[in-house]
Design an enzyme around this catalytic site. Structure first.
Site, PDB file in Angstrom:
ATOM      1  CB  THR A  68      20.201  42.810   9.090  1.00 32.41           C
ATOM      2  OG1 THR A  68      21.171  41.849   9.937  1.00 32.41           O
ATOM      3  CG2 THR A  68      18.875  42.156   9.438  1.00 32.41           C
ATOM      4  CB  THR A  70      25.736  39.938   7.648  1.00 31.23           C
ATOM      5  OG1 THR A  70      24.389  39.880   7.884  1.00 31.23           O
ATOM      6  CG2 THR A  70      26.746  39.217   8.452  1.00 31.23           C
ATOM      7  CG  HIS A 130      23.355  34.791   9.661  1.00 28.83           C
ATOM      8  ND1 HIS A 130      23.336  36.151   9.829  1.00 28.83           N
ATOM      9  CD2 HIS A 130      23.690  34.369   8.444  1.00 28.83           C
ATOM     10  CE1 HIS A 130      24.001  36.819   8.700  1.00 28.83           C
ATOM     11  NE2 HIS A 130      23.907  35.607   7.664  1.00 28.83           N
ATOM     12  N   GLY A 292      21.272  48.084  -1.588  1.00 25.82           N
ATOM     13  CA  GLY A 292      21.947  48.819  -0.309  1.00 25.82           C
ATOM     14  C   GLY A 292      21.180  50.057  -0.133  1.00 25.82           C
TER      15      GLY A 292
END
Ligand code: A3P
Length: 324
Positions: A68, A70, A130, A292
């Protein structure tokens, strides 16, 4: 010590035998523990964290589901918090990469538990995890602990695409490759590492509503559209607000560019570096970078898949006020 290890192994075997079990997508099987599907070394890591972690009231956690954002948040948090400590030309991020800058608390430590005693980390200490909100020990999630959390979530359609590519890179070559369909199905059913995704997001969303001063809730897409505004929010939240002088000197822009996808992927440490996860297992840093972008799901999901996942998201989040 050998005797103790034997007893411990027996206890672990008994625990695993009692828990619901499913096939994992990377290598290890998954076990359902407190509502999350976890591989063995992470499940034991959760228990170890719950039993042994010694928090400090100044600790700041980066919490997220896999894929997500990180790696990006690690870079942004570390760089923002330590902007006065390090020169950008000789920076830990350049030497150690985003994962080397602060530790993850999820992995079982067979040699004891150094993380909770991380006395050598500077203050405030940064940790990444996580784990779902309810898996983290109450000693740190209780607002009275003083600990803070930055949470990042992302459109589940992009998460599942990113996850598939990550699995392709990391799954041992001797195992048959997994198809996108397989990963999509498992993700929708919630049976992937740390899943179900939607419960993970909701856990932090609800907690953030109860304690907005303790949990900062971000969406990957919002950071993409305005990274600098998010650097400022992070600075404020971590207790080191950006001063007018810093703002005038272009510090916010400098941090956002330093942590950008383009800059991070150009670094030697992220091309050739390696993260040791357990004694037998590691992840090459380049696996944490792909495109990305927002909306890459459009090149992977069929119309039916899009509708299916959007339906799950709608059903799960409809009463929450959250849209992702
Ligand atoms: P994609 O696979 O969609 O490209 P995590 O760090 O939680 O594992 O998430 C990885 C995802 O974040 C990957 O998404 C990766 O490319 C993207 N990512 C990594 N660094 C980034 C950055 N600096 N800016 C934006 N996205 C980034």
């Amino acid at each position: 010590i050998e005797e103790l290890e034997k007893i411990q192994q027996q206890q672990h075997a008994q625990l695993f035998a009692e828990l619901p079990r499913a096939v994992g997508l990377f290598k290890a099987d998954l076990y359902l523990y407190q509502g999350s599907w976890l591989p063995p070394h992470i499940l034991l890591g959760a228990m170890q964290l719950q039993t042994h972690f010694k928090h400090r009231s100044t600790d700041i956690f980066l919490s997220s589901f896999m894929k997500t954002g990180t790696t990006w948040l690690r870079s942004l948090m570390f760089t923002t918090l330590n902007r006065s400590r390090f020169d950008f030309s000789d920076h830990p991020l350049l030497r150690y990469g985003p994962h080397g800058c602060f530790p993850v608390v999820d992995v079982y430590q067979s040699t004891g538990y150094p993380i909770g005693d991380s006395e050598d980390l500077s203050f405030p200490r940064l940790f990444a995890s996580h784990f779902a909100h309810n898996v983290l020990p109450a000693s740190i999630t209780d607002p009275s602990s003083g600990c803070k959390f930055v949470y990042v979530c992302r459109d589940p359609k992009d998460v599942v695409v990113s996850l598939w590519h990550f699995i392709l890179k990391l799954r041992p070559k001797e195992l048959p490759p997994v198809s996108f369909d397989q990963v999509f199905k498992a993700f929708c059913e919630g049976v992937t590492e740390y899943g179900p995704y939607w419960d993970h997001v909701l856990g932090f969303w609800k907690a953030a509503h109860e304690s907005p001063d303790k949990i900062l809730f971000f969406k990957y897409e919002d950071i993409k559209s305005d990274p600098e505004a998010h650097v400022k929010k992070l600075a404020e939240f971590m207790g080191v607000p950006i001063s007018v002088q810093e703002e005038d000197n272009g510090m916010v822009k400098k941090i956002a560019e330093f942590c950008s996808f383009e800059h991070l992927t150009s670094l030697e440490i992220n091309k050739t570096g390696f993260q040791k996860i357990t004694s037998e297992y590691g992840i090459p840093n380049h696996a944490f970078f792909r495109r990305g972008e927002v909306g890459d799901w459009k090149s992977h999901l069929t119309k039916e898949m899009k509708e299916q996942i959007d339906r799950i998201t709608h059903d799960k989040l409809k009463d929450s006020g959250l849209t992702i």
